[in-house]
Enzyme design. Structure first.
Site, short mmCIF file in Angstrom:
data_model
loop_
_atom_site.label_atom_id
_atom_site.label_comp_id
_atom_site.label_asym_id
_atom_site.label_seq_id
_atom_site.Cartn_x
_atom_site.Cartn_y
_atom_site.Cartn_z
N ASP A 26 9.64 51.05 28.86
CA ASP A 26 10.23 50.14 27.88
C ASP A 26 10.05 50.67 26.46
OD1 ASP A 26 7.47 49.65 28.03
OD2 ASP A 26 7.69 47.54 27.45
N GLU A 80 4.88 50.69 23.32
CA GLU A 80 5.78 49.54 23.10
C GLU A 80 5.72 49.09 21.65
OE1 GLU A 80 4.52 45.28 23.25
OE2 GLU A 80 5.24 45.51 25.31
#
Length: 369
Positions: A117, A56
């Site tokens: 993500d 991330e």
């Protein structure tokens, strides 16, 4: 004499351009690099004793580098990620989500599972870097990574259709699936729809995830879907809107006004805006089922809501809070939320209706307004 005069004029123009470029740099990004990114291109979260790095963090930093037109930083981040999280090839492997100090003498991958993500933002940033910088290598790697995400992290869920799992392992059971509504920003879903299945349907199923899991107008951090029973929205301690879900409001606020999904999302999540305006600060946690809030959200929450809040006075209150309590060198997550929210608020970047990046490279710098 005229030759000398022309020479002086040329030097003056060059100096003016250099000074303008320096004045128009992104100070918050430059400080983030100093505080959080190693010389090798590793984003370090100092809040964890293991000095961890996540996929991330790498992906967010790649986005900021692209928005800032910082090609050297982007290349360093990309190379470190590929060499240390993806076994040397982002074409062949999804990046491991967690890296850090395993023991006093060993730095390595701590968890080889993926986090979609980070994968999503990384693929998008590579594709957009390829387009904006005309770098074929980034385009090719971004395309390959997106295909791998579709193969390893996208699943057809009965009653829903194609859905993005939070990672390749641990989120799907025989009749139950766990999702994180903040993992697929709608504008990125729109961008990926040009690549056909499964992305062309993921945009709509992702909208269902966002709208249907917020009965009181607050998106959950995590939510389960069960076959024949649907979303599990019964009151429980884990069904809260907090540190993950704050990004749902951020992504929605940064969408292009011409995207028809934006108005629907802003309307659904209006209670979050109303609550923030009423209290003067965002809540830290909200019970998704009852709508009851508790605690004061950190400064990163205020920054994340700058694109989301539609009332200018409400924006001004949160803008001032960010200015007064800007994250320091020990607040990784608050800092990245601030780079997103304040960066957007300062017009350093925008997203087009197609989900492409519209950077502010060639325009005069502006302050928050």
């Amino acid at each position: 004499m005229m030759t000398m005069l022309r020479g002086w004029i040329t030097m003056l123009v060059m100096l003016t351009a250099i000074n303008a470029q320096a004045a128009c740099s992104w100070p918050a990004w430059e400080q983030f690099k100093k505080d959080y990114i190693s010389q090798q291109g590793r984003v370090i979260d100092p809040g964890d004793a293991r000095k961890i790095t996540t996929s991330e963090g790498q992906s967010y930093a790649m986005f900021f580098a692209l928005a800032a037109n910082d090609r050297p930083a982007f290349a360093q981040l990309f190379n470190w990620t590929q060499n240390n999280l993806a076994q040397g090839s982002l074409r062949e492997y999804l990046p491991a989500w967690l890296w850090g100090q395993k023991d006093p003498d060993t730095w390595s991958v701590l968890d080889s599972n993926s986090a979609s993500d980070g994968d999503i933002w990384m693929a998008w940033s590579l594709l957009e870097a390829g387009r904006l910088w005309k770098e074929t290598r980034y385009t090719e790697v971004g395309t390959a990574l997106l295909k791998r995400i579709a193969r390893e992290e996208v699943l057809n869920v009965p009653g829903l259709g194609s859905m993005l799992l939070p990672g390749k392992i641990g989120f799907a059971e025989a009749n139950s699936w766990r999702f994180n509504p903040s993992y697929l920003p709608p504008q990125l879903a729109q961008y990926f729809s040009r690549f056909g299945a499964p992305w062309s349907t993921l945009r709509e199923t992702n909208l269902r995830l966002l709208l249907e899991t917020a009965p009181k107008g607050f998106s959950p951090d995590w939510v389960r879907y069960e076959s024949k029973q649907g979303w599990q929205l019964k009151a429980e301690k884990t069904l809260i809107s907090s540190y993950d879900a704050i990004r749902v409001y951020l992504w929605a606020g940064m969408m292009h006004d011409g995207d028809p999904q934006k108005a629907r999302l802003l309307a659904r999540f209006k209670p979050m805006a109303t609550l923030t305006m009423k209290n003067g600060v965002p809540p830290e946690k909200v019970d998704v089922v009852s709508g009851n809030a508790q605690g004061t959200g950190p400064v990163g929450f205020s920054a994340a809501l700058l694109p989301f809040l539609q009332n200018r006075d409400a924006q001004a209150v949160q803008r001032q809070r960010v200015a007064d309590h800007f994250p320091g060198s020990d607040a990784y997550y608050n800092y990245v939320l601030t780079l997103f929210g304040q960066g957007w608020d300062q017009h350093r970047f925008r997203f087009t209706v197609k989900g492409e990046l519209l950077p502010d490279w060639g325009q005069e710098c502006v302050s928050s307004r």
